[in-house]
Design a protein around this motif. Sequence first.
Motif, short mmCIF file in Angstrom:
data_model
loop_
_atom_site.label_atom_id
_atom_site.label_comp_id
_atom_site.label_asym_id
_atom_site.label_seq_id
_atom_site.Cartn_x
_atom_site.Cartn_y
_atom_site.Cartn_z
N UNK A 192 0.82 -1.20 0.00
CA UNK A 192 0.00 0.00 0.00
C UNK A 192 0.86 1.26 0.00
N UNK A 193 0.25 2.39 -0.38
CA UNK A 193 0.99 3.66 -0.43
C UNK A 193 1.60 3.96 0.93
N UNK A 194 2.78 4.53 0.90
CA UNK A 194 3.42 4.97 2.14
C UNK A 194 4.07 3.86 2.92
N UNK A 195 4.28 2.68 2.31
CA UNK A 195 4.88 1.59 3.08
C UNK A 195 6.39 1.56 2.92
N UNK A 196 6.94 2.51 2.11
CA UNK A 196 8.40 2.59 2.00
C UNK A 196 8.97 1.98 0.74
N UNK A 197 8.11 1.61 -0.20
CA UNK A 197 8.60 1.00 -1.45
C UNK A 197 9.58 1.91 -2.17
N UNK B 256 10.83 -3.30 -9.90
CA UNK B 256 9.67 -2.48 -10.24
C UNK B 256 8.81 -2.29 -9.00
N UNK B 257 8.59 -1.02 -8.66
CA UNK B 257 7.67 -0.72 -7.58
C UNK B 257 6.31 -0.47 -8.20
N UNK B 258 5.29 -1.10 -7.69
CA UNK B 258 3.97 -0.82 -8.24
C UNK B 258 2.91 -1.08 -7.19
N UNK C 180 8.12 -8.94 -3.72
CA UNK C 180 8.38 -8.54 -2.34
C UNK C 180 7.16 -7.77 -1.89
N UNK C 181 6.52 -8.21 -0.81
CA UNK C 181 5.36 -7.48 -0.32
C UNK C 181 5.71 -6.73 0.95
N UNK C 182 5.48 -5.41 0.91
CA UNK C 182 5.85 -4.58 2.06
C UNK C 182 4.62 -3.99 2.72
N UNK C 183 4.74 -3.80 4.03
CA UNK C 183 3.65 -3.15 4.75
C UNK C 183 4.24 -2.39 5.93
N UNK C 184 3.92 -1.10 6.03
CA UNK C 184 4.40 -0.25 7.12
C UNK C 184 5.91 -0.35 7.35
N UNK C 185 6.66 -0.29 6.27
CA UNK C 185 8.12 -0.22 6.41
C UNK C 185 8.80 -1.55 6.59
N UNK C 186 8.03 -2.65 6.62
CA UNK C 186 8.65 -3.96 6.75
C UNK C 186 8.34 -4.82 5.55
N UNK C 187 9.21 -5.80 5.30
CA UNK C 187 8.87 -6.80 4.30
C UNK C 187 8.04 -7.86 4.98
#
Lengths: 305, 252
Positions: free
Chosen positions: B39-44, B202-204, B218-225
């Motif tokens: 999601x947006x803002x997760x640090x991607x 690719x970040x998307x 790679x799935x990220x959420x709130x700054x973590x993988x």
Amino acid sequence: MKQILKVRQLGLDRYLKAKLHAGWMMACLVLVMLLPFILGVGLLLKSEMLIRDHSLLDLIFSKEWKPLSGEFGFYPFIVSSLWVTAAALLIAGPVCLLTAIHLTQYAKKYVLRIMHPVIDILAGIPSVIYGVWGILVIVPWISNYLGPFFGKTTSGYTILAGAIVLAIMIIPFILNILIEIFRNVPDELSEASLALGATRWQTIKFVLLKKSTPGIISTFGLGISRAFGETIAVLMVVGNVAIVPDGLFQPGYPLPALIANNYGEMLSIPSYDSALMFAALILFVVVIVFNLFARALIIRTDKHN
Amino acid sequence: MNNTKITVKNLDLMIGKHHILKDINTSIPEKKITVIMGPSGCGKTTLLKSFNRLTDLYPEVRLNGQIMIDGKDVLHTREDITKIRKKMGLLAQRPYPLPMNIYNNIAYGLRISGRKRKVWLSKRVEFYLKQVSLWEEVKDRLKEPAARLSIGQQQRLCLARGLAVEPEIILADEPTSSLDPISSQAIEEKFIELKQRYSIVLVTHILRQAKRIADHVIFMYLGRIVEQGPAEEIFNNPKKEITMSYLKGKFY
């Protein structure tokens, strides 16, 4: 038909009120917009007497300033103004550019946050204070150190003194706009350049400055029109001698100083009043031309991007 | 077996007091498309920009940990950062053509690395514009400002400009988010073609795009993988609850 519909929609009371307020707001707007024209026409009418008796070329290019014998040559004043303005810009320009680059590209964010109010304070200091500072610091410095260093004997009241004081006065003004211009260049543009392997300095030179060139030019244009009209601080340090200066260590007599020193004092001399109005007219035209030029550039670049 | 191009070990990134990236550990395979999702803002984007140390641009950013590219730690190297950056082409969310004409946008990267011969430059410019299928559209207007191109054309120009410095990795940050569907498709197809020779990150946040082209996710959420692995595995049977609900479109 339309009015009737409006009255029905708003009610007569509201309709009349809206009309009334729209009316006086419009009047204010027209007044503000007309002001420059009124000023210009006023100056033209007032200096008409002088223009009628002398040719325009004579007035602008004659070096003889002998009001008592009816000779009004504005050349020394125009040249003084140009010298002071050009020298001030030469001093202020690089300082502002480098400061703005550092503040927006290298410094941490909090430095800019601290610097902004400092710059605003500098911009808000009354010009007479800069003038006094010029007399107390710059003039003696030029007369005691800088003049002798270049082998000149001078009282210190020189074009250079005027230029230095003026430069310091326009620095906050130019700096503020430059910072704004550089901040408007998106970070991503710099990132794009860096990602291609450019160094920071290459990025600043080829991307940031290139992107901002029109803005920088128009800022300097605004700075010039500001410097050209600045009166009191320059008047206090520049010497006020009506000769054509041929160097920075000579005294000068810029147009605004001429007007401020003499208006209301020597009006017994025929045509003198008219001559001062003519000086004001020159000032007015030059400043307006530079302003228009600068604004036109801004508008043109806005369209480009 | 896949070779690893980029390895990240215990990476933490702080901006002031904000902890943006938390203990990132991952490896990016060579000559594959690795998609960073979340999601947006997760640090991607921040993670992507720390790969080529664009984070240097912002003095308030602090990085800890290791980012190894070809086995060399780019965060603690004495090597010239411009050389490291040249290994990675960057494609941003929106096209940012340099403030110069179309030709110079491509030639810029070559010139700053010291290539000055005109004939050679022209050939390279033509070659890379053809690579992104832009040559036919712009060959008669190379001297026009790049800003006059359409957004889709600009983005392809930015890709060509990145390829021109001969990187090994392409970092793409939501490169199609400002493009129309046809231009997006052109970019996606280009990526599939390019992965023969480049490692692509690719970040998307477009799920369908990720499904279409990802080899590795790679799935990220709130700054973590949260989860990472081969694309089929992540898309078909995600192990974590969060990944599952993201894939079902439950939150954004």
